[in-house]
Design an enzyme around this catalytic site. Structure first.
Site, PDB file in Angstrom:
ATOM      1  N   HIS A   1     -11.288  -5.342   7.885  1.00  0.00           N
ATOM      2  CA  HIS A   1     -12.240  -4.918   6.766  1.00  0.00           C
ATOM      3  C   HIS A   1     -13.486  -4.126   6.889  1.00  0.00           C
ATOM      4  O   HIS A   1     -14.245  -4.220   6.219  1.00  0.00           O
ATOM      5  CB  HIS A   1     -12.520  -6.281   6.357  1.00  0.00           C
ATOM      6  CG  HIS A   1     -11.584  -7.193   5.788  1.00  0.00           C
ATOM      7  ND1 HIS A   1     -10.636  -7.847   6.442  1.00  0.00           N
ATOM      8  CD2 HIS A   1     -11.150  -7.583   4.417  1.00  0.00           C
ATOM      9  CE1 HIS A   1      -9.762  -8.744   5.636  1.00  0.00           C
ATOM     10  NE2 HIS A   1      -9.988  -8.528   4.392  1.00  0.00           N
TER      11      HIS A   1
ATOM     12  N   GLU B   1       0.636  -1.092   0.175  1.00  0.00           N
ATOM     13  CA  GLU B   1      -0.011  -0.058   0.064  1.00  0.00           C
ATOM     14  C   GLU B   1       0.750   1.217  -0.147  1.00  0.00           C
ATOM     15  O   GLU B   1       0.558   2.269  -0.731  1.00  0.00           O
ATOM     16  CB  GLU B   1      -0.977   0.048   1.316  1.00  0.00           C
ATOM     17  CG  GLU B   1      -1.887  -0.650   1.124  1.00  0.00           C
ATOM     18  CD  GLU B   1      -1.880  -2.297   1.176  1.00  0.00           C
ATOM     19  OE1 GLU B   1      -0.752  -2.681   1.812  1.00  0.00           O
ATOM     20  OE2 GLU B   1      -2.727  -3.119   0.978  1.00  0.00           O
TER      21      GLU B   1
END
Lengths: 326, 376
Positions: free
Chosen positions: A129, A60
């Protein structure tokens, strides 16, 4: 005009803009061949080729830095983080560089990136999540934070975000991704940024919300109508910069406000809204403003999720509390 | 038969290992019910059932590896198509055939018509406790705010007591409202004294116009004692005597009390007076009387006895200083020269404002009136 889901509207917007603006690049993990874990980028690789749709490594921080470099060179990256919970390795890039590029170069360069990511609880997923941490980015000067709540607004706001010359954190409510369908015209028309949307006009109380909570808030407003309480529902949409004028106009009319957000209560964006109400709308308020929010805990796993996400009952209870005053 | 293919359990993993089955062939399962525990490279996850129905066959034993997209369970469900999951996801997304009903979406704020009340929070609480409508309170705070003090002032003012509405009450308008205001003002300013006396009208020619007689009596008395044909201003301590005598004549109507003014009565003949009185009665009844003819009275006559009543304490409307009330004439037994005789009397009540008129002036005035009335 097709009836499409929210995630399909996102695909449609990206496809439209990539068609009309050759500088738009889509990048992220599994966005190319797989079309994204939620199929948000389905078909884009086939249509626009590997020079414009990039499958990045699982990194990321690299996604952030790569996008900033591209933006500085005149491209318009739409960079996906697979879940909001994975965005944190890229915070250094986003906060220290993307948010500062315009300031640092005195306006010579801007950073026209859209960092888009699914966010929020309610999809029975494992840890990391289910985040709703829009407050981190709303607090950072130089960043815009945009959260759609319907297919039509997802389409219009994503187009506006891609076209904007400054970085946008575009948070997509994952539990609304395939929730329902709406007619969305693929005409390339953007919706305005930095303004709230009044979804329901009412007289007795103002409900301020965004993202997936729009669904529960509208349902609660419908139930309140049965009790004879008329609620106005405002979808903030652009969390930062906040359109306080719309909220103030509504509270001046109703005198009561309940802010609803899925993110944890403490220092959530609701605090900013209520602080501004206290300063600018004190003399119109008939009751203390309330916040209905997620608890100050880690978002629980699948079986406890529904106890975390603010329910219609919690919203209605808050409204009944503020209605007790004059 | 419906086949459930192993979905992607996390971020594009190719396979997973069966750890533990929670169901067996023949079991009835509900949607979302955990079917099996699968171990992936990342974690051990429970796989929830996408369908409700009976389990027909399990496609794998414990510790067996199953590839993503391969059959996992066959359900005993009527379904022609067995579809591969198109949207491979982590967890489960709610799908529905619902339509997204946005209604009318307004960009920005919904326009409002009214400007609601702005008040300090303390003022709101106080108003609610005292059951006061904030829209009736006068605001004196900054930016047009209602402060708590404004609410307290509103509570103590005279208007407040009655502004808290009487159930079924109606607001006064027009003539009745004017009367209420005038009488209140009178009560606040005037210092009234009323003298009662009877006029012996036994010798009065039958058919005499009583009203005109009274008017002429007032005219004569005003020449004797001009102090009662005057205006007085208590604030400036000024008194104005008048040459002309403008007599206000109280007229009762269903709408309320009207007082048309006979201007310069002293210059009018008896016939003129009668004509004016008749015209005024009609004009008042028809509401065609002009405002000019309702102002400028220097003294008032109230002939209430035409209905009933002997004596009264009639009210003076400032800036006047006197009003003559005339009650119902009647036959009585009188004592004259030591003998009881039958006679007729007219009761009179003269109210004067003792700020501007002395008792002597008032009694002499009344004496002259009686003298005039007792003539044949």
């Amino acid at each position: 005009m097709a009836e499409i889901t929210l995630v399909e509207a996102i695909t449609l917007a990206m496809a439209y803009e990539m068609q009309h603006d050759p500088s738009v690049i889509v990048m992220g993990e599994d966005v190319g061949k797989d079309g994204g874990v939620f199929r948000a980028t389905l078909g884009l690789l086939d249509k626009f080729g590997p020079e414009r749709v990039l499958d990045t490594p699982l990194a990321e921080s690299m996604i952030g830095g790569l996008a900033i470099g591209m933006a500085a060179q005149g491209l318009r990256p739409v960079a996906e983080f697979q879940f909001m919970g994975f965005i944190y390795p890229a915070i250094d890039q986003i906060v220290n560089h993307a948010a500062r590029l315009r300031n640092r170069t005195r306006g010579r360069l801007t950073c026209p990136i859209v960092f888009r990511t699914p966010f929020g609880a309610g999809i029975h997923a494992p840890e990391h999540h289910s985040e709703s941490t829009e407050a981190y980015f709303a607090h950072t000067p130089g960043l815009r934070v945009v959260i759609p709540s319907s297919p039509a607004r997802a389409y219009g706001l994503l187009l506006a975000s891609i076209r904007d010359p400054d970085p946008v954190i575009f948070l997509e409510p994952s539990r609304l991704y395939r929730y329902a369908k709406q007619e969305v015209k693929d005409d390339g028309k953007a919706l305005p940024l930095d303004v709230c949307f009044t979804l329901r006009v009412g007289e007795d109380v103002t409900l301020v919300t965004w993202g997936a909570m729009v669904k529960e808030t509208l349902a609660a407003a419908e139930m309140l109508q049965q009790q004879g309480i008329s609620a106005e529902v405002i979808d903030v949409a652009t969390i930062k910069p906040l359109d306080m004028d719309t909220i103030l106009a509504s509270v001046e009319k109703t005198g009561r406000c309940v802010v609803v957000h899925e993110a944890a209560l403490t220092c959530g964006v609701g605090s900013e809204i209520v602080a501004q109400l206290a300063q600018k709308a004190l003399f119109s308020l008939k009751a203390p403003p309330e916040r209905v929010a997620g608890f100050d805990t880690i978002v629980p796993y699948a079986r406890m999720e529904k106890h975390y996400i603010p329910s219609e009952k919690r919203i209605i209870d808050a409204v009944n509390r503020v209605m007790e005053f004059a | 038969m419906k086949i459930f293919y192993l979905p992607d359990l996390g971020e594009g993993l190719a396979e997973a290992e069966v750890r533990e089955w929670y169901v067996k062939a023949g079991d009835e399962v509900k949607v979302d019910q955990p079917l099996v525990s699968m171990e992936t490279a990342k974690a051990v996850v429970d796989v929830p059932s996408p369908y409700a129905g009976k389990i027909h066959e399990l496609h794998g034993k414990e510790n067996e590896i199953i590839k993503t997209g391969a059959p996992l369970i066959t359900y005993d469900i009527e379904d022609a198509t067995s579809d591969r999951p198109k949207n491979s996801v982590v967890g489960a997304l709610e799908e529905s055939s619902k339509k997204w009903d946005d209604g009318d979406v307004i960009v920005g704020s919904a326009k409002t018509k009214s400007a609601p009340v702005k008040a300090m929070p303390a003022a709101r609480v106080l108003a609610q406790q005292m059951d006061i409508d904030l829209t009736t309170v006068k605001a004196t705070g900054p930016q047009g705010l209602i402060t708590a003090d404004d609410v307290r002032k509103h509570m103590t003012s005279a208007s407040a007591a009655t502004a808290a509405h009487m159930a079924g009450g109606e607001a006064l308008h027009g003539v009745r409202r004017a009367m209420a205001i005038a009488m209140t003002q009178s009560h606040q300013e005037i210092v009234p004294v009323t003298i009662f006396e009877d006029a012996d009208i036994s010798e009065l020619t039958p058919g005499t116009d009583i009203t005109v007689r009274l008017l002429n009596a007032i005219i004569a008395a005003a020449k004797v004692e001009p102090a009662l044909n005057a205006w007085f201003d208590g604030r400036t301590m000024e008194r104005k005597l008048f040459e002309e005598i403008n007599i206000g004549l109280a007229v009762d109507t269903p709408e309320g009390l009207f007082v048309p003014v006979i201007k310069d009565a002293g210059a009018q003949s008896e016939k003129d007076l009668r004509k004016t009185v008749d015209e005024y009665k009609i004009a008042v009844r028809d509401r065609t009387i002009s405002a000019a003819n309702l102002h400028g009275a220097t003294i008032t006559l109230s002939n209430f006895g035409m209905i009933t009543g002997r004596y009264a304490t009639p009210i003076i409307v400032p800036p006047m200083v006197a009003i003559l009330g005339c009650g119902r004439s009647r036959e009585i037994a009188m004592v004259k020269d030591g003998k009881v005789v039958a006679g007729k009397i007219m009761p009179l009540s003269l109210t004067f404002d003792h700020r501007a008129v002395t008792g002597g002036e008032a009694t002499r005035f009344l004496g002259e009136i009686i003298k005039q009335l007792q003539k044949a």
